[in-house]
Design a protein around this motif. Structure first.
Motif: not given
Length: 307
Positions: A177, A180, A191-192, A205
């Protein structure tokens, strides 16, 4: 499968000084509440699958795929498991009670996401009800267990295997996590995982890094330190990790069925992690003849909990 202990036999064991692993009187209302939550959750998931556009029409395509996968797991695995394990725990199985707490942990985790990440719609209040009932059932169920006696019931379990499994998996997902989040923060972009869901942040997350992964790490450490609380909580943590992998494995199948481009690459590593978790759970809960003293391997009826 253990059978329910007759009240007379339970009373005799209490006179002899035997301590129950789980207080049946304290746990029974929470088994019932969790069963009610599971029933509501399965009905809601069935409606979600039958009316995808009406329930999830405001979400991104990626989010809808994940929601469908989660509904499938709720309907086929989590809901029925909650009902079955609650019944087996009521019948006297300590191991069923421990597995039940793990399924509830998974349910709480996912219904936090349902209630706080999906647009308010026809099922919102049902999701809130499931979250509330499951959360309080989990708290009540954990309080009804006596860690020293549970640990005695599971004596002989490979503590190093269990402890290191929990620590390593928690560390792996933390690193994943952060890989990212950190580049996204440095680049000034979402974040993606959040961008794909059109959310300010990825709820997975947040929940993992703030609550669940630290808890799994702490439980693993307690297991290695041979603390009764660690061994009593290890089944729940392991079940949670195993079940977390199920929607991830189902999502590519849903994406493919809906004509999208599935991320097949996740299935290999997640499948391995999930399989390892199942193996750890089996060796953790496997009955060991002669280990548990008489009266300590089952749920028995007790009076009020003593402080």
């Amino acid at each position: 499968m253990p059978t329910k202990t007759p009240p007379a036999q339970a009373a005799l064991r209490q006179k002899k000084g035997a301590t129950p692993a789980v207080e049946r009187d304290a746990a029974s209302p929470w088994w019932a509440a969790a069963a009610a939550a599971a029933t509501v959750g399965m009905i809601a998931s069935g409606i979600g699958l039958a009316s995808v556009h009406a329930i999830y029409g405001q979400e991104t395509r990626s989010f809808v795929d994940q929601a469908i996968a989660q509904d499938l797991v709720n309907l086929v695995v989590a809901g029925p498991a909650t009902l079955l394990l609650a019944w087996l725990a009521w019948r006297g199985s300590v191991r069923a009670h421990l597995l039940w707490t793990g399924v509830l942990t998974f349910t709480v985790y996912n219904y936090v996401i349902y209630t706080m990440s999906i647009h308010v719609g026809p099922l919102f209040l049902a999701w809130v009800a499931v979250l509330g009932l499951t959360f309080f059932s989990l708290v009540g169920g954990l309080r009804a267990a006596r860690p020293p006696v549970v640990a005695a019931t599971l004596a002989g379990a490979p503590r190093r295997v269990v402890g290191w499994y929990l620590i390593v998996i928690a560390a792996v997902f933390t690193i994943l996590w952060l890989s990212d989040i950190v580049p996204a923060v440095l680049a000034g972009r979402p974040p993606t995982g959040a961008a794909d869901l059109a959310l300010p942040s990825n709820p997975v997350h947040v929940l993992d890094l703030a609550v669940f992964l630290p808890a799994v790490l702490a439980i693993g450490r307690l297991v290695l330190l041979r603390r009764p609380l660690g061994l009593a909580l290890a089944p729940a943590a392991t079940v949670f990790l195993v079940m977390t992998g199920l929607p991830i494995l189902v999502t590519p199948l849903v994406t493919a069925a809906r004509g999208g481009e599935p991320a097949w690459s996740v299935m290999g590593p997640v499948g391995v992690i999930t399989a390892v978790g199942v193996a750890v759970l089996i060796v953790l809960l496997r009955p060991r003849p002669g280990v548990a003293p008489s009266g300590r391997g089952r749920v028995v009826t007790t009076g009020a909990r003593k402080s």
